[in-house]
Design a protein around this motif. Structure first.
Motif, PDB file in Angstrom:
ATOM      1  N   GLY A 262     -15.589 -18.973  12.869  1.00 31.49           N
ATOM      2  CA  GLY A 262     -14.330 -19.603  12.487  1.00 31.49           C
ATOM      3  C   GLY A 262     -13.921 -19.263  11.070  1.00 31.49           C
ATOM      4  N   MET A 263     -14.859 -19.276  10.147  1.00 36.14           N
ATOM      5  CA  MET A 263     -14.566 -18.936   8.751  1.00 36.14           C
ATOM      6  C   MET A 263     -14.172 -17.469   8.617  1.00 36.14           C
ATOM      7  SD  MET A 263     -14.164 -20.049   5.775  1.00 36.14           S
ATOM      8  CE  MET A 263     -14.803 -21.707   6.075  1.00 36.14           C
ATOM      9  N   SER A 264     -14.851 -16.602   9.334  1.00 36.79           N
ATOM     10  CA  SER A 264     -14.549 -15.174   9.290  1.00 36.79           C
ATOM     11  C   SER A 264     -13.145 -14.894   9.838  1.00 36.79           C
ATOM     12  CB  SER A 264     -15.592 -14.399  10.096  1.00 36.79           C
ATOM     13  OG  SER A 264     -15.348 -13.023  10.044  1.00 36.79           O
ATOM     14  N   ALA A 265     -12.756 -15.614  10.902  1.00 37.51           N
ATOM     15  CA  ALA A 265     -11.419 -15.441  11.487  1.00 37.51           C
ATOM     16  C   ALA A 265     -10.326 -15.808  10.493  1.00 37.51           C
ATOM     17  CB  ALA A 265     -11.290 -16.299  12.748  1.00 37.51           C
ATOM     18  N   LEU A 266     -10.528 -16.903   9.782  1.00 32.88           N
ATOM     19  CA  LEU A 266      -9.541 -17.369   8.817  1.00 32.88           C
ATOM     20  C   LEU A 266      -9.373 -16.373   7.668  1.00 32.88           C
ATOM     21  CD1 LEU A 266      -7.686 -19.740   7.973  1.00 32.88           C
ATOM     22  CD2 LEU A 266      -9.625 -20.683   6.732  1.00 32.88           C
ATOM     23  N   ILE A 267     -10.488 -15.863   7.166  1.00 33.26           N
ATOM     24  CA  ILE A 267     -10.455 -14.966   6.008  1.00 33.26           C
ATOM     25  C   ILE A 267      -9.813 -13.623   6.339  1.00 33.26           C
ATOM     26  CG2 ILE A 267     -11.914 -13.639   4.409  1.00 33.26           C
ATOM     27  CD1 ILE A 267     -13.877 -16.033   4.497  1.00 33.26           C
ATOM     28  N   THR A 268     -10.105 -13.084   7.525  1.00 36.30           N
ATOM     29  CA  THR A 268      -9.667 -11.719   7.858  1.00 36.30           C
ATOM     30  C   THR A 268      -8.414 -11.653   8.722  1.00 36.30           C
ATOM     31  OG1 THR A 268     -11.141 -11.662   9.792  1.00 36.30           O
ATOM     32  CG2 THR A 268     -12.042 -10.860   7.700  1.00 36.30           C
ATOM     33  N   MET A 269      -7.771 -12.799   9.016  1.00 41.04           N
ATOM     34  CA  MET A 269      -6.607 -12.816   9.920  1.00 41.04           C
ATOM     35  C   MET A 269      -5.464 -11.903   9.463  1.00 41.04           C
ATOM     36  SD  MET A 269      -5.621 -14.095  12.775  1.00 41.04           S
ATOM     37  CE  MET A 269      -4.164 -13.345  13.517  1.00 41.04           C
ATOM     38  N   PRO A 270      -5.031 -11.939   8.182  1.00 39.22           N
ATOM     39  CA  PRO A 270      -3.921 -11.062   7.780  1.00 39.22           C
ATOM     40  C   PRO A 270      -4.226  -9.581   8.006  1.00 39.22           C
ATOM     41  CG  PRO A 270      -4.291 -12.756   6.120  1.00 39.22           C
ATOM     42  CD  PRO A 270      -5.435 -12.837   7.083  1.00 39.22           C
ATOM     43  N   LEU A 271      -5.445  -9.158   7.687  1.00 38.69           N
ATOM     44  CA  LEU A 271      -5.819  -7.759   7.895  1.00 38.69           C
ATOM     45  C   LEU A 271      -5.805  -7.393   9.371  1.00 38.69           C
ATOM     46  CD1 LEU A 271      -8.765  -7.356   5.351  1.00 38.69           C
ATOM     47  CD2 LEU A 271      -6.531  -6.257   5.235  1.00 38.69           C
ATOM     48  N   ASP A 272      -6.232  -8.326  10.236  1.00 39.47           N
ATOM     49  CA  ASP A 272      -6.245  -8.047  11.672  1.00 39.47           C
ATOM     50  C   ASP A 272      -4.830  -7.915  12.219  1.00 39.47           C
ATOM     51  OD1 ASP A 272      -7.959  -7.906  14.177  1.00 39.47           O
ATOM     52  OD2 ASP A 272      -6.569  -9.500  14.735  1.00 39.47           O
ATOM     53  N   THR A 273      -3.899  -8.748  11.743  1.00 34.04           N
ATOM     54  CA  THR A 273      -2.501  -8.656  12.182  1.00 34.04           C
ATOM     55  C   THR A 273      -1.897  -7.320  11.774  1.00 34.04           C
ATOM     56  OG1 THR A 273      -2.244 -11.065  11.989  1.00 34.04           O
ATOM     57  CG2 THR A 273      -0.226  -9.753  12.021  1.00 34.04           C
ATOM     58  N   ILE A 274      -2.135  -6.905  10.535  1.00 34.48           N
ATOM     59  CA  ILE A 274      -1.619  -5.613  10.049  1.00 34.48           C
ATOM     60  C   ILE A 274      -2.223  -4.471  10.858  1.00 34.48           C
ATOM     61  CG2 ILE A 274      -1.571  -4.041   8.062  1.00 34.48           C
ATOM     62  CD1 ILE A 274      -1.657  -6.635   6.304  1.00 34.48           C
ATOM     63  N   LYS A 275      -3.528  -4.538  11.117  1.00 37.37           N
ATOM     64  CA  LYS A 275      -4.216  -3.503  11.887  1.00 37.37           C
ATOM     65  C   LYS A 275      -3.627  -3.367  13.287  1.00 37.37           C
ATOM     66  CE  LYS A 275      -7.803  -4.586  14.218  1.00 37.37           C
ATOM     67  NZ  LYS A 275      -7.465  -4.148  15.598  1.00 37.37           N
ATOM     68  N   THR A 276      -3.398  -4.508  13.950  1.00 32.70           N
ATOM     69  CA  THR A 276      -2.859  -4.486  15.311  1.00 32.70           C
ATOM     70  C   THR A 276      -1.477  -3.851  15.342  1.00 32.70           C
ATOM     71  OG1 THR A 276      -4.118  -6.462  15.893  1.00 32.70           O
ATOM     72  CG2 THR A 276      -2.243  -5.921  17.301  1.00 32.70           C
ATOM     73  N   ARG A 277      -0.634  -4.201  14.381  1.00 32.06           N
ATOM     74  CA  ARG A 277       0.715  -3.632  14.328  1.00 32.06           C
ATOM     75  C   ARG A 277       0.685  -2.132  14.031  1.00 32.06           C
ATOM     76  NH1 ARG A 277       5.853  -6.898  12.869  1.00 32.06           N
ATOM     77  NH2 ARG A 277       5.582  -8.642  14.289  1.00 32.06           N
ATOM     78  N   LEU A 278      -0.196  -1.720  13.164  1.00 31.31           N
ATOM     79  CA  LEU A 278      -0.333  -0.294  12.868  1.00 31.31           C
ATOM     80  C   LEU A 278      -0.694   0.494  14.124  1.00 31.31           C
ATOM     81  CD1 LEU A 278      -2.318  -0.258   9.495  1.00 31.31           C
ATOM     82  CD2 LEU A 278      -0.033   0.661   9.854  1.00 31.31           C
ATOM     83  N   GLN A 279      -1.527  -0.093  14.979  1.00 30.06           N
ATOM     84  CA  GLN A 279      -2.019   0.609  16.152  1.00 30.06           C
ATOM     85  C   GLN A 279      -1.040   0.590  17.313  1.00 30.06           C
ATOM     86  OE1 GLN A 279      -5.758  -1.493  16.620  1.00 30.06           O
ATOM     87  NE2 GLN A 279      -6.887   0.111  15.558  1.00 30.06           N
ATOM     88  N   VAL A 280      -0.122  -0.378  17.318  1.00 31.06           N
ATOM     89  CA  VAL A 280       0.750  -0.568  18.483  1.00 31.06           C
ATOM     90  C   VAL A 280       2.189  -0.104  18.245  1.00 31.06           C
ATOM     91  CG1 VAL A 280       1.793  -2.332  19.977  1.00 31.06           C
ATOM     92  CG2 VAL A 280      -0.641  -2.435  19.421  1.00 31.06           C
ATOM     93  N   LEU A 281       2.727  -0.365  17.047  1.00 31.11           N
ATOM     94  CA  LEU A 281       4.147  -0.112  16.798  1.00 31.11           C
ATOM     95  C   LEU A 281       4.394   1.233  16.144  1.00 31.11           C
ATOM     96  CD1 LEU A 281       5.175  -3.637  15.435  1.00 31.11           C
ATOM     97  CD2 LEU A 281       5.174  -2.832  17.810  1.00 31.11           C
ATOM     98  N   ASP A 282       5.629   1.760  16.342  1.00 29.24           N
ATOM     99  CA  ASP A 282       6.063   2.995  15.685  1.00 29.24           C
ATOM    100  C   ASP A 282       6.781   2.662  14.395  1.00 29.24           C
ATOM    101  OD1 ASP A 282       5.085   4.833  17.525  1.00 29.24           O
ATOM    102  OD2 ASP A 282       6.815   4.565  18.847  1.00 29.24           O
ATOM    103  N   GLY A 283       6.802   3.618  13.458  1.00 32.08           N
ATOM    104  CA  GLY A 283       7.392   3.375  12.148  1.00 32.08           C
ATOM    105  C   GLY A 283       8.883   3.637  12.106  1.00 32.08           C
ATOM    106  N   ASP A 284       9.512   3.275  10.970  1.00 28.70           N
ATOM    107  CA  ASP A 284      10.940   3.511  10.779  1.00 28.70           C
ATOM    108  C   ASP A 284      11.179   4.951  10.346  1.00 28.70           C
ATOM    109  OD1 ASP A 284      11.706   0.880  11.369  1.00 28.70           O
ATOM    110  OD2 ASP A 284      11.146   0.238   9.340  1.00 28.70           O
ATOM    111  N   GLU A 285      10.591   5.295   9.213  1.00 29.73           N
ATOM    112  CA  GLU A 285      10.835   6.615   8.648  1.00 29.73           C
ATOM    113  C   GLU A 285       9.932   7.677   9.256  1.00 29.73           C
ATOM    114  OE1 GLU A 285       9.984   3.946   6.911  1.00 29.73           O
ATOM    115  OE2 GLU A 285      11.627   3.444   5.536  1.00 29.73           O
ATOM    116  N   ASN A 286       8.738   7.302   9.673  1.00 30.10           N
ATOM    117  CA  ASN A 286       7.763   8.297  10.090  1.00 30.10           C
ATOM    118  C   ASN A 286       7.807   8.642  11.569  1.00 30.10           C
ATOM    119  OD1 ASN A 286       6.897   8.292   7.517  1.00 30.10           O
ATOM    120  ND2 ASN A 286       5.128   6.976   7.859  1.00 30.10           N
ATOM    121  N   GLY A 287       8.693   7.975  12.305  1.00 28.28           N
ATOM    122  CA  GLY A 287       8.764   8.268  13.729  1.00 28.28           C
ATOM    123  C   GLY A 287       7.477   7.906  14.420  1.00 28.28           C
ATOM    124  N   ARG A 288       6.970   8.825  15.252  1.00 32.15           N
ATOM    125  CA  ARG A 288       5.795   8.529  16.051  1.00 32.15           C
ATOM    126  C   ARG A 288       4.500   8.578  15.262  1.00 32.15           C
ATOM    127  NH1 ARG A 288       7.498   6.983  20.394  1.00 32.15           N
ATOM    128  NH2 ARG A 288       9.115   7.976  21.627  1.00 32.15           N
TER     129      ARG A 288
END
Length: 346
Positions: A262-288
């Motif tokens: 539980g403590m580890s989840a709280l501390i690392t949540m922002p990094l996990d959200t950023i990581k998930t978006r990096l892996q799933v979504l496409d960028g604005d300027e960089n295309g694919r």
């Protein structure tokens, strides 16, 4: 390394089953049984991971319950296991790498720290932290490509209408997703978010294993006090050595793991959200080629402020706590099943 907790009031000691080191394990049994046991654990917890991932890529805050109901209503129960086959096939070698790196590092660092004259609790915490760090880094070589493919399958169809940066590709299965990602982005596409995955999971694992070691000793302190009082009430000549049964040992391991998870989840949540978006979504300027970390952070803050980084915290907290509890009890059980000399631990 064994754990013993002395009770100041009664002078009694709790004798916990000995730690099973790497050299004590039957390696073939350890990896074979580990693959079977952890596959079952992964299957049980996978729907929570799907819900967490969908919440993280959504452009607005949606509750976990609404996400689950919407998913089941629109796509059926099978959607809760979308990408599971891919995840499972990757999890088996990743787990093998993780367990090997964990046990080898823990055994070697533990021995080295004791030789330096450190106290056993300190040596155990350092050994566990080093083991968690090395295990996470080794496993990410396999887990990152698996995450990229399975997460694309998880969110397919959910965010194309609400998130314009979602991938336009439709994937038939994991093999099709792998082929299309390779054709479009090459090997680099499969390792999207590798750097931030290391930044997320390596420190997280180090903190988790160190916290688990400390939490276990704290919980054993409370259990020791309870057992000593119970022993004193039941017998006038209580033994100085208290030996908890298997259920008590597993309960202590489970509670300690949940606290650390539980403590580890709280501390690392922002990094996990950023990581998930990096892996799933496409960028604005960089295309694919995918967004940069700064683009991802700016988009998150624009959508919902800094609290947007904590989208999916509920499912992730539940997932990591449940996962930690089931994983550690399964893992400790696996080590005892795989021990070369069973008589030593009975």
């Amino acid at each position: 390394m064994s754990v013993s907790v002395a009770e100041e009031e009664s002078g009694q000691e709790v004798h916990v089953p000995a730690e099973i080191d790497w050299h004590m394990l039957d390696k073939s049994k350890f990896f074979f049984l580990g693959a079977a046991l952890f596959s079952g654990v992964s299957a049980t917890l996978y729907p929570v991971v799907v819900l967490k991932t969908r919440q993280q890529v959504a452009q607005s805050q949606v509750s976990c319950m609404k996400t689950a109901l919407s998913l089941i209503r629109g796509e059926g129960f099978r959607a809760l296991y979308r990408g599971f086959g891919t995840s499972l096939m990757g999890t088996i070698p990743a787990r093998a790498l993780y367990m090997a790196a964990l046990e080898v590092t823990k055994s070697n660092v533990g021995t080295a720290t004791v030789r330096f004259g450190l106290a056993e609790p300190t040596a155990a915490a350092i050994a566990n932290a080093a083991a968690g760090l090395s295990a996470a880094m080794a496993a990410q070589l396999v887990w990152t490509p698996v995450d990229v493919v399975s997460q694309r399958l998880m969110v397919q169809g959910c965010c194309n209408s609400s998130n314009p940066k979602a991938s336009d590709f439709r994937y038939i299965n994991g093999i099709d997703a792998f082929r299309k990602i390779m054709n479009t982005d090459g090997l680099r596409g499969l390792y999207r978010g590798f750097g931030i995955s290391i930044l997320t999971y390596a420190p997280s694992n180090a903190v988790w294993w160190a916290s688990y070691s400390v939490a276990q000793r704290m919980v054993w302190g409370g259990v020791g006090y309870y057992l000593s009082k119970k022993s004193e009430e039941g017998s006038d000549t209580a033994s100085n050595a208290l030996r908890p049964d298997t259920k008590t040992v597993m309960a202590v391991q489970g509670v300690s793991a949940a606290m650390a998870g539980g403590m580890s989840a709280l501390i690392t949540m922002p990094l996990d959200t950023i990581k998930t978006r990096l892996q799933v979504l496409d960028g604005d300027e960089n295309g694919r080629r995918g967004p940069t970390i700064m683009q991802t952070v700016r988009n998150l803050v624009r959508e919902g402020g800094w609290m947007a980084c904590y989208r999916g915290l509920g499912p992730r907290w539940a997932s990591m706590s449940m996962s930690a509890t089931t994983m550690i009890t399964t893992y400790e059980f696996l080590k005892r099943l795989s021990a070369k000399n069973q008589e030593v631990f009975t």
